[in-house]
Design a protein around this motif. Structure first.
Motif, mmCIF file in Angstrom:
data_model
loop_
_atom_site.group_PDB
_atom_site.id
_atom_site.type_symbol
_atom_site.label_atom_id
_atom_site.label_comp_id
_atom_site.label_asym_id
_atom_site.label_seq_id
_atom_site.Cartn_x
_atom_site.Cartn_y
_atom_site.Cartn_z
ATOM 1 N N LYS A 1 -13.312 -27.288 -6.950
ATOM 2 C CA LYS A 1 -12.754 -28.255 -7.872
ATOM 3 C C LYS A 1 -13.819 -28.582 -8.916
ATOM 4 N N VAL A 2 -13.411 -28.525 -10.154
ATOM 5 C CA VAL A 2 -14.345 -28.770 -11.242
ATOM 6 C C VAL A 2 -14.296 -30.251 -11.596
ATOM 7 N N ASP A 3 -15.444 -30.894 -11.611
ATOM 8 C CA ASP A 3 -15.549 -32.291 -11.999
ATOM 9 C C ASP A 3 -15.258 -32.404 -13.494
ATOM 10 N N SER A 4 -14.404 -33.342 -13.851
ATOM 11 C CA SER A 4 -13.978 -33.461 -15.245
ATOM 12 C C SER A 4 -15.131 -33.811 -16.175
ATOM 13 N N LEU A 5 -15.980 -34.728 -15.765
ATOM 14 C CA LEU A 5 -17.103 -35.092 -16.635
ATOM 15 C C LEU A 5 -18.099 -33.943 -16.765
ATOM 16 N N HIS A 6 -18.257 -33.172 -15.694
ATOM 17 C CA HIS A 6 -19.128 -31.999 -15.760
ATOM 18 C C HIS A 6 -18.515 -30.953 -16.697
ATOM 19 N N ARG B 1 -14.102 -30.663 -29.408
ATOM 20 C CA ARG B 1 -12.822 -31.361 -29.287
ATOM 21 C C ARG B 1 -12.333 -31.354 -27.838
ATOM 22 N N LEU B 2 -12.511 -30.238 -27.134
ATOM 23 C CA LEU B 2 -12.128 -30.168 -25.712
ATOM 24 C C LEU B 2 -12.924 -31.170 -24.879
ATOM 25 N N ALA B 3 -14.216 -31.313 -25.181
ATOM 26 C CA ALA B 3 -15.050 -32.278 -24.456
ATOM 27 C C ALA B 3 -14.525 -33.692 -24.663
ATOM 28 N N GLU B 4 -14.142 -34.022 -25.905
ATOM 29 C CA GLU B 4 -13.594 -35.349 -26.185
ATOM 30 C C GLU B 4 -12.274 -35.560 -25.449
ATOM 31 N N GLU B 5 -11.425 -34.542 -25.418
ATOM 32 C CA GLU B 5 -10.138 -34.651 -24.720
ATOM 33 C C GLU B 5 -10.345 -34.876 -23.223
ATOM 34 N N ASP C 1 -19.597 -29.600 -24.237
ATOM 35 C CA ASP C 1 -20.591 -30.093 -25.188
ATOM 36 C C ASP C 1 -21.769 -29.130 -25.312
ATOM 37 N N LEU C 2 -22.211 -28.609 -24.182
ATOM 38 C CA LEU C 2 -23.325 -27.655 -24.188
ATOM 39 C C LEU C 2 -22.934 -26.375 -24.914
ATOM 40 N N LEU C 3 -21.718 -25.916 -24.688
ATOM 41 C CA LEU C 3 -21.252 -24.717 -25.390
ATOM 42 C C LEU C 3 -21.225 -24.965 -26.898
ATOM 43 N N ALA C 4 -20.717 -26.126 -27.297
ATOM 44 C CA ALA C 4 -20.680 -26.448 -28.728
ATOM 45 C C ALA C 4 -22.092 -26.509 -29.309
ATOM 46 N N ALA C 5 -23.019 -27.095 -28.574
ATOM 47 C CA ALA C 5 -24.404 -27.177 -29.057
ATOM 48 C C ALA C 5 -25.029 -25.791 -29.178
ATOM 49 N N CYS C 6 -24.774 -24.932 -28.205
ATOM 50 C CA CYS C 6 -25.323 -23.568 -28.261
ATOM 51 C C CYS C 6 -24.775 -22.808 -29.465
#
Length: 183
Positions: free
Chosen positions: A42-47, A128-132, A53-58
């Motif tokens: 199970k993937v933690d939503s905040l993670h 945008r996905l991170a914000e959602e 966010d990390l992908l966007a920064a990269c």
């Protein structure tokens, strides 16, 4: 020799059933079961939001799409496969096809297939996905808090309402009734 065989037999009868099964499996007396496939974690939503966010920064820093996707693929094995295929030069539509099946990566995969090789558009989508995801987490937390207030109110009402009736309303009613019949 006979004594050792008797002791071994007695030991096997005394041990638990699970250890007997294990002994039979080791000795080859029962066939091995095929290993169970691993359960999806199970993937933690905040993670997940932090991953986007990390992908966007990269991508904003100028990393190539395969390298950036590979950097964030620790918790999402689907992305690891996508990064490997992109690094080998596969068609982006084919490489992102597997990510379309995963509910966590579906939005990113759709956008990545549209933007093809450009990392700038993909960085905006990842942000945008991170914000959602954070918005969904906030909404779920608020719903849980509202449910908790309702669940807390019920026992308090069940305890205080009878006490209020017995100590507040009942003496007033009895006083009025006594005064009415006393006249």
């Amino acid at each position: 020799m006979i004594l050792s065989l008797l002791l071994l037999t007695a030991a096997l009868l005394i041990v638990t059933p699970s250890s007997r099964r294990r002994f039979r499996r080791v000795m080859g007396l029962i066939p091995l079961r095929p290993p169970r496939p691993p359960r999806p974690r199970k993937v933690d939503s905040l993670h997940l939001a932090a991953t986007w966010d990390l992908l966007a920064a990269c991508l904003r820093a100028g990393l190539p799409v395969p390298t950036a996707v590979s950097a964030v693929s620790d918790d999402l094995p689907v992305l690891r496969g996508v990064a490997e295929q992109l690094a080998l030069g596969a068609d982006p539509r084919q490489a992102w096809a597997a990510a379309l099946e995963c509910p966590h990566t579906k939005g990113l995969a759709r956008a990545a297939r549209r933007t093809a090789l450009s990392g700038a558009g993909l960085a905006e989508v990842a942000g945008r996905l991170a914000e959602e995801v954070r918005g969904q987490v906030e909404h779920q937390a608020e719903a849980r808090a509202q449910r908790a207030t309702v669940l807390i109110t019920l026992p308090l009402g069940l305890c205080f309402l009878p006490a209020f009736l017995c100590l507040g309303v009942l003496p007033v009613v009895l006083g009025l009734v006594a005064r009415t019949f006393a006249l």
